[in-house]
Design an enzyme around this catalytic site. Structure first.
Site, PDB file in Angstrom:
ATOM      1  CB  SER A   1      -8.299  -1.681   3.339  1.00  0.00           C
ATOM      2  OG  SER A   1      -8.973  -2.564   4.175  1.00  0.00           O
ATOM      3  CG  HIS A   2      -9.348   1.326   6.323  1.00  0.00           C
ATOM      4  ND1 HIS A   2      -8.664  -0.620   5.458  1.00  0.00           N
ATOM      5  CD2 HIS A   2      -8.484   1.418   6.963  1.00  0.00           C
ATOM      6  CE1 HIS A   2      -7.246  -0.205   6.286  1.00  0.00           C
ATOM      7  NE2 HIS A   2      -7.215   1.069   7.159  1.00  0.00           N
TER       8      HIS A   2
ATOM      9  CG  ASP B   1     -10.580  -4.438   0.653  1.00  0.00           C
ATOM     10  OD1 ASP B   1     -11.721  -3.414   1.496  1.00  0.00           O
ATOM     11  OD2 ASP B   1     -10.410  -4.793   0.666  1.00  0.00           O
TER      12      ASP B   1
ATOM     13  CE  LYS C   1      -9.969  -7.138   6.479  1.00  0.00           C
ATOM     14  NZ  LYS C   1      -8.980  -7.198   6.234  1.00  0.00           N
TER      15      LYS C   1
ATOM     16  NE  ARG D   1      -3.474  -0.758  13.298  1.00  0.00           N
ATOM     17  CZ  ARG D   1      -4.204   0.212  12.184  1.00  0.00           C
ATOM     18  NH1 ARG D   1      -4.700   1.446  13.038  1.00  0.00           N
ATOM     19  NH2 ARG D   1      -3.285   0.276  11.099  1.00  0.00           N
TER      20      ARG D   1
ATOM     21  CE  LYS E   1      -5.613  -8.626  -0.359  1.00  0.00           C
ATOM     22  NZ  LYS E   1      -6.523  -9.237   0.964  1.00  0.00           N
TER      23      LYS E   1
ATOM     24  CG  ASP F   1     -11.217  -6.472   3.443  1.00  0.00           C
ATOM     25  OD1 ASP F   1     -12.014  -5.596   4.181  1.00  0.00           O
ATOM     26  OD2 ASP F   1     -10.340  -7.040   3.064  1.00  0.00           O
ATOM     27  NE  ARG F   2     -10.170  -2.768   7.466  1.00  0.00           N
ATOM     28  CZ  ARG F   2      -9.660  -1.786   8.979  1.00  0.00           C
ATOM     29  NH1 ARG F   2      -9.547  -0.734   8.715  1.00  0.00           N
ATOM     30  NH2 ARG F   2      -8.196  -2.513   8.593  1.00  0.00           N
TER      31      ARG F   2
ATOM     32  CB  THR G   1      -1.997  -8.052  13.592  1.00  0.00           C
ATOM     33  OG1 THR G   1      -2.695  -7.249  14.508  1.00  0.00           O
ATOM     34  CG2 THR G   1      -3.297  -6.995  12.395  1.00  0.00           C
TER      35      THR G   1
ATOM     36  CD  GLU H   1      -7.450  -9.850  11.639  1.00  0.00           C
ATOM     37  OE1 GLU H   1      -6.071  -9.276  11.989  1.00  0.00           O
ATOM     38  OE2 GLU H   1      -7.997  -8.663  10.160  1.00  0.00           O
ATOM     39  CD  GLU H   2      -8.022  -4.506  16.162  1.00  0.00           C
ATOM     40  OE1 GLU H   2      -7.941  -3.038  16.258  1.00  0.00           O
ATOM     41  OE2 GLU H   2      -7.136  -4.987  15.253  1.00  0.00           O
TER      42      GLU H   2
ATOM     43  CG  ASP I   1     -13.316  -2.155   3.842  1.00  0.00           C
ATOM     44  OD1 ASP I   1     -13.889  -3.239   3.133  1.00  0.00           O
ATOM     45  OD2 ASP I   1     -12.398  -2.524   4.039  1.00  0.00           O
TER      46      ASP I   1
ATOM     47  NE  ARG J   1      -3.789  -2.225   2.045  1.00  0.00           N
ATOM     48  CZ  ARG J   1      -4.498  -2.712   2.718  1.00  0.00           C
ATOM     49  NH1 ARG J   1      -4.383  -2.074   4.269  1.00  0.00           N
ATOM     50  NH2 ARG J   1      -5.519  -3.910   2.695  1.00  0.00           N
TER      51      ARG J   1
END
Ligand code: G16
Length: 543
Positions: free
Chosen positions: A113-114, A279, A376, A496, A126, A281-282, A344, A363-364, A277, A22
């Site tokens: 992603s997001h 793509d 996911k 994080r 990816k 997956d979230r 992660t 996952e969180e 999100d 990314r």
């Protein structure tokens, strides 16, 4: 075939992170940057000659141009066929499903992603393997090694391939099959869940708002929720994908999905709210006045999964990433099934799913999924929630209250410090790492350190070891603080800090997370010296 061999040389900064490469879009658009990475990916997987690849992206800015480059390079590298989502668009879980369904050799997913999209925002790429899941570290290491000594890439002449019209065509000796992006995925969902029951729920007046955040799930949600399940028109909002996600940040959490949160906490709240999100997956789950943390969502889904047809015989096991709260561990314990703790990154679940050791993973970071694909899956999570709501007849708030009464509540929060200078973030992590062996027994901010270590993972399937996966500090009384650096950012470093505190007293199950986590946050700040070492006093984002 007018194939060109282009001389090139290694470009810095092509090490894949938590989920592929990314970067800022402007970096991906630099001469040879994309081409070098694509050729290194092809080389890293032993070439693509005679292979079948699935290709799709989340439709963000540069998606269309990048897909053309990838197709021309796949043709020049003698791939047999590329299966492409119409218009180059396909959600990440849909790509994973298609790789598996068509027994393809792998796939390329274009997404950050997001992260926001646009010329000044982010892009990503990816590789997913034949099991449909993100490449393992062994493979990404090979890809990275290739980026370090690449000296040429192969590409055909710049003739655009039609990826807007469904059907099969040829491009320079390679077959290009353009498929409906939604159909196979929607059919898969129908095999997993009781669509009749969910349809009856909606027919009975149940209301929902699904915020697609101008991203890839819009067409999927329209087709499944409003189409096959009969939710009222207008249930799906922001359902048309746009290259810059409507100028927004397609991250389904209370900060970036604020409109949805306001609606769900307002006077006209529907029964159920959800978002996905960039793509697809979230996911975010929110009931009337009830936000469900991703960690709790995984635990609740684990407790009730047997209510959906696909999981009616029970779960083989569950898995969560290390920083994810331990709520699901308590459910697994009561169900008598294994619970795996991984680093992660969804790629670490692949072996467990393939080996039949885990059925659900989560996952969180707003990701939940199962063994139906190897990614996911945002809409899958929403549909499993709907199936459970339909079967139990309870509201989200009632389900959560019952859940906490049975298992206790793992108060949980993640604090992100974004775009910290990398040197300072690394210095903070190094200092804390050095301190870890001395911490047990330390009293701080009203808590006692029980144990402190750096997480390493031994994959129980292939025996590989992944080290340096986060610094964790456990306190007496089931509290925990975890520090790690994000592997998905595109500027500076993101620290994080994950905070967790279990509470089982019946009269303490409805506190605010801030209050419940005050001590553990205080202890984490003191032990890490974060403010002194980075200059940051407050996190940029709290989820
Ligand atoms: C990716 C990975 C997830 C990970 C998340 C956050 O998600 O697939 O497994 O939890 O990044 O990673 P980090 O904390 O390193 O930023 P996505 O949705 O961004 O592809």
């Amino acid at each position: 075939m007018p194939m060109q061999i282009v001389r090139t040389s290694p470009i810095e900064g092509q090490k894949p992170g938590t989920s592929g490469l990314r970067k800022k879009t402007s970096v991906f658009k630099r001469p040879h940057f994309l081409e070098n990475y694509v050729q290194s990916t092809f080389n890293g997987i032993g070439g693509v000659r005679g292979k079948v690849l699935v290709i799709g992206g989340d439709g963000r800015y540069f998606n269309d141009d990048a897909i053309q480059v990838i197709l021309r390079m796949a043709a020049a590298n003698e791939a047999a066929r590329c299966i492409v989502g119409q218009g180059g668009i396909m959600s990440t879980p849909a790509v994973s499903h298609l790789i598996r369904k068509r027994k393809a050799d792998g796939g390329l997913i274009l997404s950050a992603s997001h992260n926001p999209g646009g010329p000044d925002a982010d892009f990503g790429l990816k590789y997913n393997g034949p099991n449909g899941g993100p490449a393992t570290e062994t493979v990404t290491d090979k890809i990275f090694a290739n980026t370090r000594d690449i000296d040429l890439y192969k590409i055909t002449a710049a003739t655009p391939v039609d990826i807007d019209t469904l059907g099969l065509r040829r491009h320079e000796g390679m077959e290009v099959e353009v498929v409906d992006s939604v159909a196979d995925y929607a059919a898969l969902m129908q095999t997993l869940f009781d669509f009749d029951k969910i349809r009856a729920l909606f027919a009975g007046g149940f209301t929902m708002r699904f915020d697609a955040m101008h991203a890839v799930t819009g067409p999927y949600a329209h087709a499944i929720l409003e189409g096959r399940l009969g939710a009222a028109k207008g249930t799906v909002v922001n359902g048309k994908p746009s290259p810059d996600f409507g100028g927004g940040h397609p991250d389904p959490n209370p900060i970036w999905a604020k409109d949805l949160m306001d609606t769900m906490y307002g006077p006209l709240a529907p029964d159920f709210g959800a978002a996905s999100d960039g793509d697809g997956d979230r996911n975010m789950i929110v009931g009337r006045n009830t936000y469900v943390t991703p960690s709790d969502s995984l635990a609740v889904l684990t407790a009730h999964a047997h209510l959906a047809p696909a999981y009616k015989d029970g779960l083989k096991g569950v898995a969560r990433s290390m920083p994810t709260s331990r709520a699901v561990d308590r459910v697994a314990d009561s169900l008598g099934i294994a619970c795996y703790e991984t680093p992660t990154g969804w790629k670490f679940f692949g072996n467990l799913l393939d080996a039949g050791k885990a059925t659900l993973c989560g996952e969180e970071s707003a990701g939940t999924g199962s063994d139906h694909v190897r990614e996911k899956d945002g809409l899958w999570a929403v549909l499993l929630w709907l199936n459970i709501l339909a079967e139990t007849g309870k509201s989200v708030a009632e389900l959560m209250a019952d859940f906490w009464a049975s298992y206790g509540r793992c108060y949980y929060s993640r604090h992100d410090y974004e775009e910290v200078e990398s040197d300072k973030a690394n210095a903070m992590m190094d200092a804390l790492r050095a301190k870890l062996p001395t911490l047990a027994g330390t009293q701080v901010s009203g808590l006692t350190v029980e144990a402190a270590d750096e997480f390493a993972y031994d994959d129980p399937v292939d025996g590989s070891r992944s080290t340096g996966q986060g610094l964790r500090i456990a306190f007496a009384g089931d509290a925990r603080a975890v520090f790690r650096l994000s592997g998905t950012g595109t500027a500076g470093a993101t620290i994080r800090l994950y905070l967790e505190q279990l509470e089982t007293a019946a009269d303490k199950l409805q506190m605010s997370p801030e209050e419940a986590l005050e001590n553990v946050r205080g202890a984490a700040m003191i032990l890490s010296d974060l403010t002194a070492l980075t200059g940051r006093t407050e996190p940029d984002v709290i989820t």
